[in-house]
Design a protein around this motif. Structure first.
Motif, mmCIF file in Angstrom:
data_model
loop_
_atom_site.group_PDB
_atom_site.id
_atom_site.type_symbol
_atom_site.label_atom_id
_atom_site.label_comp_id
_atom_site.label_asym_id
_atom_site.label_seq_id
_atom_site.Cartn_x
_atom_site.Cartn_y
_atom_site.Cartn_z
ATOM 1 N N ASN A 133 0.810 -1.219 0.000
ATOM 2 C CA ASN A 133 0.000 0.000 0.000
ATOM 3 C C ASN A 133 0.846 1.273 0.000
ATOM 4 N N HIS A 134 2.142 1.109 -0.265
ATOM 5 C CA HIS A 134 3.059 2.246 -0.359
ATOM 6 C C HIS A 134 3.046 3.091 0.920
ATOM 7 N N GLN A 135 3.046 2.410 2.056
ATOM 8 C CA GLN A 135 3.008 3.085 3.349
ATOM 9 C C GLN A 135 4.373 3.152 4.037
ATOM 10 N N LEU A 136 5.424 2.659 3.402
ATOM 11 C CA LEU A 136 6.749 2.712 4.023
ATOM 12 C C LEU A 136 7.160 4.142 4.361
ATOM 13 N N LYS A 137 6.638 5.105 3.614
ATOM 14 C CA LYS A 137 6.964 6.513 3.886
ATOM 15 C C LYS A 137 6.391 6.983 5.225
ATOM 16 N N ASN A 138 5.479 6.220 5.800
ATOM 17 C CA ASN A 138 4.906 6.566 7.097
ATOM 18 C C ASN A 138 5.820 6.206 8.264
ATOM 19 N N ILE A 139 6.901 5.500 7.987
ATOM 20 C CA ILE A 139 7.880 5.165 9.016
ATOM 21 C C ILE A 139 8.956 6.235 8.944
ATOM 22 N N ARG A 140 9.072 7.035 9.987
ATOM 23 C CA ARG A 140 9.927 8.212 9.957
ATOM 24 C C ARG A 140 10.826 8.293 11.183
ATOM 25 N N SER A 141 11.811 9.138 11.078
ATOM 26 C CA SER A 141 12.657 9.449 12.225
ATOM 27 C C SER A 141 11.850 10.252 13.238
ATOM 28 N N VAL A 142 12.180 10.106 14.507
ATOM 29 C CA VAL A 142 11.458 10.814 15.562
ATOM 30 C C VAL A 142 11.608 12.329 15.440
ATOM 31 N N ARG A 143 12.639 12.801 14.751
ATOM 32 C CA ARG A 143 12.759 14.258 14.572
ATOM 33 C C ARG A 143 11.576 14.808 13.779
ATOM 34 N N HIS A 144 10.997 13.985 12.896
ATOM 35 C CA HIS A 144 9.791 14.406 12.169
ATOM 36 C C HIS A 144 8.594 14.544 13.111
ATOM 37 N N PHE A 145 8.572 13.756 14.163
ATOM 38 C CA PHE A 145 7.504 13.873 15.158
ATOM 39 C C PHE A 145 7.541 15.253 15.814
ATOM 40 N N TYR A 146 8.723 15.657 16.250
ATOM 41 C CA TYR A 146 8.845 16.962 16.904
ATOM 42 C C TYR A 146 8.447 18.095 15.957
ATOM 43 N N TRP A 147 8.853 17.990 14.706
ATOM 44 C CA TRP A 147 8.498 19.011 13.725
ATOM 45 C C TRP A 147 6.979 19.053 13.528
ATOM 46 N N ALA A 148 6.357 17.882 13.353
ATOM 47 C CA ALA A 148 4.907 17.814 13.142
ATOM 48 C C ALA A 148 4.146 18.312 14.371
ATOM 49 N N GLY A 198 1.661 21.471 13.967
ATOM 50 C CA GLY A 198 0.257 21.059 13.890
ATOM 51 C C GLY A 198 -0.053 20.110 12.759
ATOM 52 N N THR A 199 0.930 19.324 12.348
ATOM 53 C CA THR A 199 0.716 18.398 11.235
ATOM 54 C C THR A 199 0.846 16.930 11.654
ATOM 55 N N LEU A 200 0.628 16.665 12.940
ATOM 56 C CA LEU A 200 0.655 15.270 13.372
ATOM 57 C C LEU A 200 -0.447 14.489 12.675
ATOM 58 N N PRO A 201 -0.193 13.233 12.334
ATOM 59 C CA PRO A 201 -1.251 12.412 11.743
ATOM 60 C C PRO A 201 -2.287 12.054 12.811
ATOM 61 N N SER A 202 -3.356 11.420 12.397
ATOM 62 C CA SER A 202 -4.400 11.022 13.343
ATOM 63 C C SER A 202 -3.894 10.012 14.365
ATOM 64 N N VAL A 203 -2.983 9.128 13.952
ATOM 65 C CA VAL A 203 -2.418 8.107 14.842
ATOM 66 C C VAL A 203 -0.903 8.142 14.707
ATOM 67 N N SER A 204 -0.223 8.190 15.855
ATOM 68 C CA SER A 204 1.239 8.163 15.873
ATOM 69 C C SER A 204 1.719 7.138 16.891
ATOM 70 N N TRP A 205 2.757 6.419 16.514
ATOM 71 C CA TRP A 205 3.504 5.589 17.452
ATOM 72 C C TRP A 205 4.884 6.214 17.539
ATOM 73 N N LEU A 232 8.358 14.283 24.782
ATOM 74 C CA LEU A 232 7.408 14.001 23.700
ATOM 75 C C LEU A 232 6.031 14.570 24.022
ATOM 76 N N VAL A 233 5.564 14.302 25.232
ATOM 77 C CA VAL A 233 4.246 14.800 25.648
ATOM 78 C C VAL A 233 4.234 16.323 25.648
ATOM 79 N N ASN A 234 5.282 16.935 26.172
ATOM 80 C CA ASN A 234 5.350 18.401 26.186
ATOM 81 C C ASN A 234 5.332 18.975 24.773
ATOM 82 N N ALA A 235 6.005 18.320 23.843
ATOM 83 C CA ALA A 235 6.001 18.798 22.451
ATOM 84 C C ALA A 235 4.583 18.817 21.888
ATOM 85 N N VAL A 236 3.815 17.795 22.186
ATOM 86 C CA VAL A 236 2.421 17.755 21.708
ATOM 87 C C VAL A 236 1.592 18.820 22.424
ATOM 88 N N MET A 237 1.779 18.939 23.740
ATOM 89 C CA MET A 237 0.980 19.899 24.511
ATOM 90 C C MET A 237 1.239 21.345 24.090
#
Length: 167
Positions: free
Chosen positions: A60-75, A79-86, A111-116
């Protein structure tokens, strides 16, 4: 079995699996406490990044959804976090032995503070869980063992602006 990533994809729910580059937090042999560190990143499959092995993720061409955690902090910040994140730790911030629980707690707090602090916070629910290894929190033998192992017997927290005690 049907994997969760396939169901999310099928129902057009955005998701990402964020990997903290470094060493895997655990040994491939469940019985070992010490082992040679295996490198992990978003491109290397392993016990902490099994998704590249999932047929549905590849097809399903979803390999691009596996990212470095630095992308999490940026998102989180933009405000561009996906609906579900691990979010997956590396060996330096994992609470698996011989790692320090304090390092893991500090990393998760960040991590929690970054989201908050980000614009997604008002519509976020964070489900913080631990796995069943290490003995830092597991003071009794689990009551039931089935063919899948010991099962869930660990603490979990829900962190959300709309979570209330008792609900």
């Amino acid at each position: 079995w049907t994997d969760l990533t396939y169901l999310l994809h099928k129902h057009h729910v955005s998701w990402r699996y964020y990997i903290f580059e470094g060493g895997e937090p655990d040994c491939e042999d469940d019985g070992a406490i010490y082992c040679k560190t295996k490198k992990q990143n978003a491109k290397t499959p392993g016990i902490w990044n099994p998704l590249p092995w999932f047929t549905t993720v590849r097809k399903n061409h979803q390999l691009k959804n596996i990212r470095s955690v630095r992308h999490f902090y940026w998102a989180a910040k933009h405000g561009t976090l996906p609906s579900v994140s691990w979010v997956i730790p590396n060996d330096k911030v994992s609470e698996h032995p011989p790692g320090l629980v304090s390092r893991g707690q500090a990393w998760v707090t960040g991590l929690v503070n970054a989201v908050m602090r980000g614009p997604n916070w008002k519509s976020t629910a964070i489900f913080l869980t631990w796995d069943d290894w290490g003995g830092f929190y597991d003071h009794v033998v689990p009551p039931v063992v089935d063919r899948n192992g010991y099962g869930l017997r660990v603490p979990g927290l829900v962190i959300s602006p709309y979570a209330r005690p008792g609900f």
